[in-house]
Design a protein around this motif. Sequence first.
Motif, PDB file in Angstrom:
ATOM      1  N   UNK A 129       0.797  -1.233   0.000  1.00 22.86           N
ATOM      2  CA  UNK A 129       0.000   0.000   0.000  1.00 22.86           C
ATOM      3  C   UNK A 129       0.826   1.278   0.000  1.00 22.86           C
ATOM      4  N   UNK A 130       2.088   1.206   0.411  1.00 19.92           N
ATOM      5  CA  UNK A 130       2.922   2.409   0.366  1.00 19.92           C
ATOM      6  C   UNK A 130       3.280   2.774  -1.072  1.00 19.92           C
ATOM      7  N   UNK A 131       3.250   1.785  -1.967  1.00 19.69           N
ATOM      8  CA  UNK A 131       3.500   2.050  -3.379  1.00 19.69           C
ATOM      9  C   UNK A 131       2.220   2.461  -4.089  1.00 19.69           C
ATOM     10  N   UNK A 136      -3.140  -4.699  -6.512  1.00 23.79           N
ATOM     11  CA  UNK A 136      -2.463  -5.924  -6.124  1.00 23.79           C
ATOM     12  C   UNK A 136      -1.843  -6.518  -7.383  1.00 23.79           C
ATOM     13  N   UNK A 137      -0.777  -7.277  -7.180  1.00 24.72           N
ATOM     14  CA  UNK A 137      -0.042  -7.885  -8.289  1.00 24.72           C
ATOM     15  C   UNK A 137      -0.241  -9.391  -8.242  1.00 24.72           C
ATOM     16  N   UNK A 138      -0.541  -9.972  -9.400  1.00 22.42           N
ATOM     17  CA  UNK A 138      -0.815 -11.395  -9.509  1.00 22.42           C
ATOM     18  C   UNK A 138       0.212 -12.035 -10.443  1.00 22.42           C
ATOM     19  N   UNK A 169       5.541 -17.189 -12.661  1.00 21.47           N
ATOM     20  CA  UNK A 169       6.049 -16.315 -11.598  1.00 21.47           C
ATOM     21  C   UNK A 169       5.618 -16.838 -10.241  1.00 21.47           C
ATOM     22  N   UNK A 170       6.609 -17.201  -9.400  1.00 20.42           N
ATOM     23  CA  UNK A 170       6.333 -17.836  -8.116  1.00 20.42           C
ATOM     24  C   UNK A 170       6.511 -16.907  -6.921  1.00 20.42           C
ATOM     25  N   UNK A 171       7.121 -15.754  -7.113  1.00 23.39           N
ATOM     26  CA  UNK A 171       7.285 -14.797  -6.026  1.00 23.39           C
ATOM     27  C   UNK A 171       7.473 -13.405  -6.614  1.00 23.39           C
ATOM     28  N   UNK A 172       6.939 -12.384  -5.905  1.00 20.62           N
ATOM     29  CA  UNK A 172       6.976 -11.000  -6.350  1.00 20.62           C
ATOM     30  C   UNK A 172       7.460 -10.134  -5.189  1.00 20.62           C
ATOM     31  N   UNK A 173       8.430  -9.259  -5.450  1.00 21.17           N
ATOM     32  CA  UNK A 173       8.914  -8.318  -4.440  1.00 21.17           C
ATOM     33  C   UNK A 173       9.145  -6.963  -5.083  1.00 21.17           C
ATOM     34  N   UNK A 174       8.877  -5.898  -4.329  1.00 21.40           N
ATOM     35  CA  UNK A 174       9.153  -4.560  -4.819  1.00 21.40           C
ATOM     36  C   UNK A 174      10.658  -4.324  -4.865  1.00 21.40           C
ATOM     37  N   UNK A 175      11.122  -3.715  -5.948  1.00 19.50           N
ATOM     38  CA  UNK A 175      12.521  -3.343  -6.096  1.00 19.50           C
ATOM     39  C   UNK A 175      12.684  -1.861  -5.826  1.00 19.50           C
ATOM     40  N   UNK A 176      12.030  -1.049  -6.615  1.00 17.17           N
ATOM     41  CA  UNK A 176      11.989   0.395  -6.421  1.00 17.17           C
ATOM     42  C   UNK A 176      10.562   0.848  -6.654  1.00 17.17           C
ATOM     43  N   UNK A 177      10.353   2.129  -6.765  1.00 11.80           N
ATOM     44  CA  UNK A 177       9.009   2.666  -6.825  1.00 11.80           C
ATOM     45  C   UNK A 177       8.180   2.046  -7.947  1.00 11.80           C
ATOM     46  N   UNK A 178       8.767   1.862  -9.115  1.00 12.68           N
ATOM     47  CA  UNK A 178       8.018   1.310 -10.240  1.00 12.68           C
ATOM     48  C   UNK A 178       8.729   0.093 -10.846  1.00 12.68           C
ATOM     49  N   UNK A 179       9.458  -0.631  -9.987  1.00  9.64           N
ATOM     50  CA  UNK A 179      10.174  -1.808 -10.448  1.00  9.64           C
ATOM     51  C   UNK A 179       9.971  -2.963  -9.464  1.00  9.64           C
ATOM     52  N   UNK A 180      10.033  -4.178 -10.006  1.00  5.73           N
ATOM     53  CA  UNK A 180       9.797  -5.366  -9.196  1.00  5.73           C
ATOM     54  C   UNK A 180      10.810  -6.450  -9.525  1.00  5.73           C
ATOM     55  N   UNK A 181      11.136  -7.244  -8.492  1.00  3.55           N
ATOM     56  CA  UNK A 181      11.861  -8.483  -8.668  1.00  3.55           C
ATOM     57  C   UNK A 181      10.849  -9.616  -8.813  1.00  3.55           C
ATOM     58  N   UNK A 182      11.142 -10.562  -9.699  1.00  5.01           N
ATOM     59  CA  UNK A 182      10.253 -11.697  -9.924  1.00  5.01           C
ATOM     60  C   UNK A 182      11.058 -12.988  -9.867  1.00  5.01           C
TER      61      UNK A 182
END
Length: 333
Positions: A129-131, A136-138, A169-182
């Motif tokens: 929610x801070x982003x 939500x991301x699926x 995709x088995x896991x999702x994490x925020x990297x930066x404001x508009x980027x994600x690790x998958x």
Amino acid sequence: MSSINFFMRFDINSKRSYENPASIGGISCLYVDLEKNLWSGYIGLGLYKANTRGNPFKYTGNKLGNPERLIFSGVRGMVQDIDSILWAASYGGLNKIDLKTGISSSYLKDNNDPHSISSPYICSVYYNPTMDRSTIWLGFEGGGLDRFNINTGMKRNFVNSSNDQLNRIFSILAKEDRQFWLATDYGLAQLDIDDGEIIPVGSFSPLWTMIVTRDEKHLWLGTKDNGLYWFDPVSGDTKHYKNDPKDPSSLGANEVRSILEDSKGQIWVGTFGGGLNKFNPKTDGFQIFKKKDGISSDVVHGILEDDQGNIWASSDFGLSRLNPETNKIKIYD
């Protein structure tokens, strides 16, 4: 979290574990909502909600006529939004449960509706929610990644157009404001929302799970069959940890199911067949706890830390509680 983590249904307050009432399938995920209720997601069985009044587990399944009915009950992950809505991602669709009223609804894949979710097979779900409190991301098994608007039910899909392994995709994490690790079936990947495509990062093996360290500088990556990686995304440096039968301080097994960084910065690794592993940064090796050492099983699916600093390891045969200061282990089965 995430990759599929299996847990016994457990009441932390009474420290009792309970048999699976349906005696079928495994527990796919565990989630603690903002009211401190424990939700256990089962493959094929729906949800169980833990409370301290009466029966500690209340079933939320797919029985007709039940206002809390789940349209799809093979739950793979859960998140709660700021409006007390629990989103349960499953193989079949996305369940929406209003925790205030108990009423549920669902979102399906509809081939005639381009705005519906991109696949019925959801492997991972992420909410920050801070982003963006309305998103939500699926992560799907073969359908890439959806940015799903919880207010409108609309979505935007992101895929790699040339490598379908990157779309599992088995896991999702925020990297930066508009980027994600998958964490994908191809390995580590990243998404830049503005660029709009999933791209691979490094030469890693198929991943089950990952964490970002508390200082947000490094990643730990758990693979399906090639051990554990430490990764510095700035320098590109990596360290690879694998099982060596001749070295008792090596990683216990090469299939990594879960990773935890505890409140003291200690890294714990749950493996399939190699028990619970505690990383020692001074020796660059592992202290291993297996069934012969007192834990319930050599197969560790999930790891949690409680408020007292104890480490809990879940398996098909119950929960093990480890005191890291004394190495004393207690089993709840």
